[in-house]
Design a protein around this motif. Structure first.
Motif, PDB file in Angstrom:
ATOM      1  N   SER A 160     -60.478  25.696   8.850  1.00 19.53           N
ATOM      2  CA  SER A 160     -59.799  24.699   8.022  1.00 19.53           C
ATOM      3  C   SER A 160     -58.825  25.345   7.035  1.00 19.53           C
ATOM      4  N   VAL A 161     -59.002  26.646   6.733  1.00 20.95           N
ATOM      5  CA  VAL A 161     -58.081  27.337   5.828  1.00 20.95           C
ATOM      6  C   VAL A 161     -56.661  27.255   6.368  1.00 20.95           C
ATOM      7  N   PHE A 162     -56.526  27.326   7.684  1.00 19.35           N
ATOM      8  CA  PHE A 162     -55.197  27.353   8.278  1.00 19.35           C
ATOM      9  C   PHE A 162     -54.656  25.954   8.546  1.00 19.35           C
ATOM     10  N   GLU A 163     -55.376  24.952   8.043  1.00 21.26           N
ATOM     11  CA  GLU A 163     -54.872  23.586   8.059  1.00 21.26           C
ATOM     12  C   GLU A 163     -54.305  23.201   6.700  1.00 21.26           C
ATOM     13  N   LEU A 164     -54.288  24.196   5.773  1.00 25.81           N
ATOM     14  CA  LEU A 164     -53.751  23.964   4.434  1.00 25.81           C
ATOM     15  C   LEU A 164     -52.228  23.983   4.505  1.00 25.81           C
ATOM     16  N   LYS A 165     -51.636  22.820   4.523  1.00 28.11           N
ATOM     17  CA  LYS A 165     -50.206  22.691   4.770  1.00 28.11           C
ATOM     18  C   LYS A 165     -49.342  23.273   3.654  1.00 28.11           C
ATOM     19  N   SER A 166     -49.925  23.453   2.460  1.00 27.41           N
ATOM     20  CA  SER A 166     -49.151  23.977   1.327  1.00 27.41           C
ATOM     21  C   SER A 166     -49.396  25.451   1.072  1.00 27.41           C
ATOM     22  N   LEU A 167     -50.309  26.068   1.822  1.00 33.44           N
ATOM     23  CA  LEU A 167     -50.700  27.452   1.554  1.00 33.44           C
ATOM     24  C   LEU A 167     -49.524  28.414   1.780  1.00 33.44           C
TER      25      LEU A 167
END
Length: 373
Positions: A160-167
């Motif tokens: 889910s970390v790589f679903e952080l669209k603003s990261l």
């Protein structure tokens, strides 16, 4: 007004929105703080606080909270009751876990939980500590821009970390991570990945989908090869692959047209692809301590190079084409197998420092500014 209340008042910002209690030797949060419900900022760093009271949730206007350099081993679940929180700096403590409730802070933009390593003797006695995992629901923090979990003992990252669209910035240095998930390609906003000193053996091909990535640091891992799609990182400016187990580079490395800094030192490279000469913007390239026996002539096309380190390899000669690198200011060819001094390089006017010691020719070749054997 009590002495404590007077001290708190003196520590308020002029607009009364922030309270600075850093470096006060505190072992806990003063009782009076929990009544200051209009606070937007609270700085408690550099104290000796061992626990944050659950009443922290009373501060519902809080936008930033600094807890760095205390003695915290955990954070209270009640932090999830801070709906306005944007910045949580809790690094350089000895946190053993993160409460799932942290993902209720929907406005969080910065999360810093860097582990504070104990002195070496204590670490040997207690064993390595720190965060072993991150909440699986971390992807709910849709506004998160910076995630810093360095110096912990995390073995894997929730997908889910790589679903952080603003990261934009991911800092996972010095953990126990063995792989980056294929879903990394979903984190389209990523600009920086700092993942040195882990146990990563390979990169997922979808890393090539990170079109905004500018910095990629993977030094001190166990990489044996790079995916062909590494060349699709069209915005990449800095690439650190030092201290891995690379024996070759894909030809696609030459497609990194915006690359300016490249570290490949301490690998097992025997040769370089001709395509590396296409890196026209490259300023620094470090290849120290590999197994290079020759260099491609195409390196003469890398006309932006200012620093080039070829030390501690197995080179018997260098291509004459390198004499066309007119921007070159410093170059290392020390500790190779050169039989003759590279006269053409020695004559380059802009080359201020040429390090040549440890080769097979003699010290009389030394000239001012150019170090010989």
């Amino acid at each position: 007004m009590t002495d404590c209340a007077k001290k708190l008042e003196d520590s308020l910002s002029l607009d009364g929105a922030a309270l600075d209690l850093s470096g006060r030797g505190l072992t806990g949060v003063p009782e009076e703080v929990f009544a200051m419900t209009s606070l937007e900022g609270l700085n408690l760093e550099k104290n000796r606080i061992t626990e944050i009271d659950a009443r922290i949730e009373n501060l519902t206007s809080l936008k930033w909270l600094k807890l760095e350099r205390n003695r915290l081993s955990h954070l209270p679940p009640s932090l999830g009751g801070l709906p306005q929180l944007e910045v949580l700096e809790a690094g350089f403590n000895r946190l053993e876990g993160l409460p799932e409730e942290i993902t209720l802070c929907k406005n969080l933009r910065v999360l810093n939980v860097v582990y504070q390593k104990p002195p070496l003797k204590e670490e040997k006695r207690l064993g390595k500590s720190g965060l072993a995992r991150l909440p699986e629901t971390l992807g709910d923090l849709s506004r998160l821009e910076i995630l810093d979990v360095r110096l912990n003992r995390i073995e894997y990252l929730p997908t889910s970390v790589f679903e952080l669209k603003s990261l934009k910035t991911l800092m996972i240095n010095n953990n126990l991570i063995k792989e980056l998930p294929e879903r990394i390609g979903l984190a389209a906003s990523l600009e920086e990945i700092w993942a040195s000193n882990n146990l990563i053996r390979e990169l997922p091909p979808r890393i090539g989908e990170l079109k905004n990535l500018k910095k990629l640091c993977l030094s001190g891992n166990r990489l044996e090869e790079l995916p062909r799609r590494i060349g699709e990182l069209e915005s990449l400016e800095k690439l650190d692959l030092s201290g891995n187990e690379l024996s070759f580079l894909p030809a696609s490395i030459g497609d990194l047209h915006n690359l300016e800094y490249l570290w490949l030192n301490h690998n097992h490279l025997r040769s370089l692809p001709r395509e590396i000469g296409k890196l026209g913007k490259l300023k620094w390239m470090f290849l120290k301590e590999n197994r290079l026996v020759s260099l491609p002539r195409e390196m003469g096309n890398m006309t932006s190079l200012t620093r080039l380190d070829l030390g501690c390899n197995r080179l018997t000669q260098v291509p004459a084409e390198l004499e066309g690198l007119h921007e070159l200011e410093e170059m290392w060819i020390d500790n190779n197998l050169l039989e003759k001094p590279p006269r053409g390089l020695m004559a380059m006017k802009g080359l201020e420092n040429l390090h040549m010691y440890g080769n097979r020719f003699h010290a009389e070749t030394e000239i001012p500014g150019k170090e010989g054997a």
